[in-house]
Design a protein around this motif. Structure first.
Motif, PDB file in Angstrom:
ATOM      1  N   LEU A  33     -15.075  -0.735  -6.385  1.00  0.00           N
ATOM      2  CA  LEU A  33     -13.602  -0.340  -6.623  1.00  0.00           C
ATOM      3  C   LEU A  33     -12.429  -1.062  -5.691  1.00  0.00           C
ATOM      4  CD1 LEU A  33     -14.649   3.358  -5.663  1.00  0.00           C
ATOM      5  CD2 LEU A  33     -14.009   2.603  -7.901  1.00  0.00           C
ATOM      6  N   ASP A  34     -12.880  -2.107  -5.325  1.00  0.00           N
ATOM      7  CA  ASP A  34     -12.044  -3.188  -4.804  1.00  0.00           C
ATOM      8  C   ASP A  34     -12.844  -4.373  -4.424  1.00  0.00           C
ATOM      9  OD1 ASP A  34      -9.628  -4.035  -3.706  1.00  0.00           O
ATOM     10  OD2 ASP A  34      -9.587  -2.858  -2.024  1.00  0.00           O
ATOM     11  N   ALA A  35     -11.760  -5.479  -4.119  1.00  0.00           N
ATOM     12  CA  ALA A  35     -12.395  -6.543  -3.669  1.00  0.00           C
ATOM     13  C   ALA A  35     -12.448  -6.553  -2.315  1.00  0.00           C
ATOM     14  CB  ALA A  35     -11.358  -7.850  -4.177  1.00  0.00           C
ATOM     15  N   GLY A  36     -13.461  -7.398  -1.612  1.00  0.00           N
ATOM     16  CA  GLY A  36     -13.625  -7.370  -0.214  1.00  0.00           C
ATOM     17  C   GLY A  36     -12.589  -8.437   0.470  1.00  0.00           C
ATOM     18  N   PRO A  37     -12.583  -8.038   1.835  1.00  0.00           N
ATOM     19  CA  PRO A  37     -11.636  -8.925   2.533  1.00  0.00           C
ATOM     20  C   PRO A  37     -11.976 -10.508   2.440  1.00  0.00           C
ATOM     21  CG  PRO A  37     -13.227  -7.871   4.037  1.00  0.00           C
ATOM     22  CD  PRO A  37     -13.553  -7.341   2.642  1.00  0.00           C
ATOM     23  N   ASP A  38     -13.131 -10.981   2.394  1.00  0.00           N
ATOM     24  CA  ASP A  38     -13.400 -12.511   2.333  1.00  0.00           C
ATOM     25  C   ASP A  38     -12.727 -13.010   0.952  1.00  0.00           C
ATOM     26  OD1 ASP A  38     -14.603 -12.831   4.635  1.00  0.00           O
ATOM     27  OD2 ASP A  38     -16.576 -12.595   3.914  1.00  0.00           O
ATOM     28  N   THR A  39     -13.006 -12.115  -0.084  1.00  0.00           N
ATOM     29  CA  THR A  39     -12.449 -12.563  -1.416  1.00  0.00           C
ATOM     30  C   THR A  39     -10.727 -12.813  -1.452  1.00  0.00           C
ATOM     31  OG1 THR A  39     -14.255 -11.499  -2.529  1.00  0.00           O
ATOM     32  CG2 THR A  39     -12.273 -11.701  -3.969  1.00  0.00           C
ATOM     33  N   VAL A  40     -10.276 -11.631  -0.489  1.00  0.00           N
ATOM     34  CA  VAL A  40      -8.776 -11.459  -0.430  1.00  0.00           C
ATOM     35  C   VAL A  40      -8.400 -12.807   0.273  1.00  0.00           C
ATOM     36  CG1 VAL A  40      -6.904 -10.370   0.723  1.00  0.00           C
ATOM     37  CG2 VAL A  40      -8.651  -9.002  -0.652  1.00  0.00           C
ATOM     38  N   LYS A  41      -9.091 -13.228   1.226  1.00  0.00           N
ATOM     39  CA  LYS A  41      -8.880 -14.330   2.045  1.00  0.00           C
ATOM     40  C   LYS A  41      -8.851 -15.749   1.146  1.00  0.00           C
ATOM     41  CE  LYS A  41     -10.399 -12.647   6.331  1.00  0.00           C
ATOM     42  NZ  LYS A  41     -11.455 -12.841   7.608  1.00  0.00           N
ATOM     43  N   LYS A  42     -10.156 -15.734   0.339  1.00  0.00           N
ATOM     44  CA  LYS A  42     -10.072 -16.896  -0.662  1.00  0.00           C
ATOM     45  C   LYS A  42      -8.864 -16.937  -1.597  1.00  0.00           C
ATOM     46  CE  LYS A  42     -13.625 -18.995  -3.559  1.00  0.00           C
ATOM     47  NZ  LYS A  42     -14.653 -18.868  -4.124  1.00  0.00           N
TER      48      LYS A  42
END
Length: 138
Positions: A33-42
């Motif tokens: 249901l969402d991208a994770g925090p490490d993906t957001v940082k990348k």
């Protein structure tokens, strides 16, 4: 680009219990249901070197908390980079506009269009039927 982590849940509802997992470890009975925090940082790190961004579509189920995290975080990052003058930010599509409104940054992008598929076709340089009719005087 491949996402690093994802947010999964058993239910599609506000406040549903969720967990962050590596992208290749989604249980068969769960929903991404969402991208994770490490993906957001990348993605955010990639945006810092970008000159132009074309955004079409949210990253997750932004309409439901907590699954609006990735979309909101990146929308705010894009708005900040745009305000700093380093990024030309172009967004299109009804869901994209709704997501930017949800994040509170729809007025901080360089250009926002409600058109979805037509927006992408216009960017490709295709002639749109409505524009062709106007040009023809129809």
């Amino acid at each position: 680009y491949l996402p690093k982590d994802i947010v999964v849940a058993q239910e599609f509802k506000a406040g549903a219990e969720s967990e962050v997992l590596p992208v290749d470890q989604c249980p068969p009975d769960a929903m991404i249901l969402d991208a994770g925090p490490d993906t957001v940082k990348k993605i955010a790190a990639t945006l810092e070197n970008a000159k132009t961004l074309i955004w079409n579509g949210p990253l997750g189920a932004f309409e439901i908390k907590p699954f609006d995290f990735a979309t909101n975080a990146l929308a705010r990052e894009v708005a900040e980079l745009t305000a700093d003058g380093g990024l030309l930010s172009i967004a299109g599509g009804g869901d994209t506009v709704a997501a930017l409104v949800n994040a509170g940054v729809s007025d901080q992008f360089s250009y926002v269009s409600m058109a979805g598929g037509a927006f992408l076709e216009w960017l490709e340089g295709k002639e749109l039927p409505g524009v062709a009719a106007l040009k023809a005087g129809g």
